[in-house]
Design a protein around this motif. Structure first.
Motif, short mmCIF file in Angstrom:
data_model
loop_
_atom_site.label_atom_id
_atom_site.label_comp_id
_atom_site.label_asym_id
_atom_site.label_seq_id
_atom_site.Cartn_x
_atom_site.Cartn_y
_atom_site.Cartn_z
N LEU A 18 28.12 49.42 -28.17
CA LEU A 18 27.16 48.66 -28.96
C LEU A 18 27.67 47.25 -29.29
O LEU A 18 26.92 46.28 -29.13
N PRO A 19 28.93 47.08 -29.74
CA PRO A 19 29.43 45.70 -29.87
C PRO A 19 29.45 44.94 -28.55
O PRO A 19 29.23 43.72 -28.52
N LEU A 20 29.70 45.65 -27.46
CA LEU A 20 29.72 44.99 -26.15
C LEU A 20 28.36 44.40 -25.81
O LEU A 20 28.27 43.30 -25.23
N PHE A 21 27.29 45.09 -26.16
CA PHE A 21 25.95 44.57 -25.87
C PHE A 21 25.67 43.30 -26.67
O PHE A 21 25.06 42.36 -26.15
N ARG A 22 26.11 43.24 -27.92
CA ARG A 22 25.89 42.02 -28.71
C ARG A 22 26.69 40.85 -28.15
O ARG A 22 26.16 39.73 -28.00
N VAL A 23 27.95 41.09 -27.82
CA VAL A 23 28.78 40.02 -27.27
C VAL A 23 28.26 39.58 -25.90
O VAL A 23 28.19 38.37 -25.60
#
Length: 258
Positions: A18-23
């Motif tokens: 999920l953090p990877l999708f934002r970044v």
């Protein structure tokens, strides 16, 4: 044999993917890194590297099932947040593009266009020059590091699974007019000077109708416009600092970072 439970998979999905999708969404949309000059694979590797670095300092993420409607909604939310932050930076860069387009039209260089390698579209030469200038200034003054800092803090102020942020999206839509205002502020002295030159040519045409104003006025307007742009470069740093400070502060407000 290694066996993974649903809880472990859910923890990995919530804590890393999920953090990877934002970044990744931010890097795909923001200027410089989100252009066609940077290959897609490089952007993906950079997103992975950023997530690995900032992951230990992020707050705990909710555990979700890997394949579920909740996971899809959370992924959509993270993509929207990253794209929102990246689009805010795009507005800042396009203020200089608008300024270049206005100057090029006023000085008669609107027909002199070239392919913008960053966006793959045809733009005026003056606009392309301003794009390269603001890119170099943004990197030289560590603007990209400020963006990564805001992105990292956004996981605290805008946590994963915190709900859709309608207020931020409305604020982003209301700021679209800021691009035109900032572009006009950048080119107002040059446009005023070129307007005076055009008025002088109008008076000359009225006083001497036999004078071929097109053969004289066009090259003279072109030369005067280039001189005005050259003189205006003396104040471009102060204007950039003012607009960059406002844009980065706006980026912090969107992410609710103080």
């Amino acid at each position: 044999m290694l066996e993974l439970t649903n809880a472990q998979i859910g923890g990995w999905v919530g804590g890393f993917l999920l953090p990877l999708f934002r970044v990744s969404a931010l890097l795909m949309v923001m200027p410089i890194f989100g252009t066609q000059l940077v290959p897609m694979r490089v952007r993906l590797y950079l997103a992975l590297a950023i997530v690995v670095v900032i992951l230990p300092g992020l707050p705990p993420a909710p555990q979700v099932e890997g394949i579920s409607l909740q996971a899809v909604l959370l992924i959509a939310q993270e993509v929207l947040i990253g794209a929102m932050l990246g689009f805010a930076l795009q507005l800042f860069f396009h203020a200089f593009v608008v300024a270049g387009q206005i100057i090029a039209t006023q000085m008669g260089l609107g027909f002199a266009s070239m392919i913008d390698p960053t966006n793959g579209i045809s733009t005026a030469v003056i606009g392309q020059f301003f794009t390269m200038l603001v890119t170099l200034l943004f990197l030289a003054m560590n603007g990209h590091l400020v963006v990564i800092e805001v992105l990292t803090e956004s996981f605290v102020t805008l946590p994963i699974g915190g709900g859709f942020l309608t207020d931020q999206y409305w604020e982003l839509a209301n700021k679209l007019g800021w691009v035109l205002g900032a572009g006009l502020m950048l080119v107002l002295p040059a446009v005023t000077a070129l307007l005076v030159v055009n008025l002088a040519f109008g008076v000359m045409t009225r006083a001497a109708p036999q004078l071929n104003i097109f053969s004289i006025g066009f090259p003279l307007t072109l030369v005067v416009g280039m001189v005005i742009v050259w003189i205006g470069m003396a104040d471009i740093l102060a204007l950039y600092q003012a607009l960059a400070s406002e844009a980065l502060q706006w980026l912090r407000d969107l992410a609710e970072v103080r």
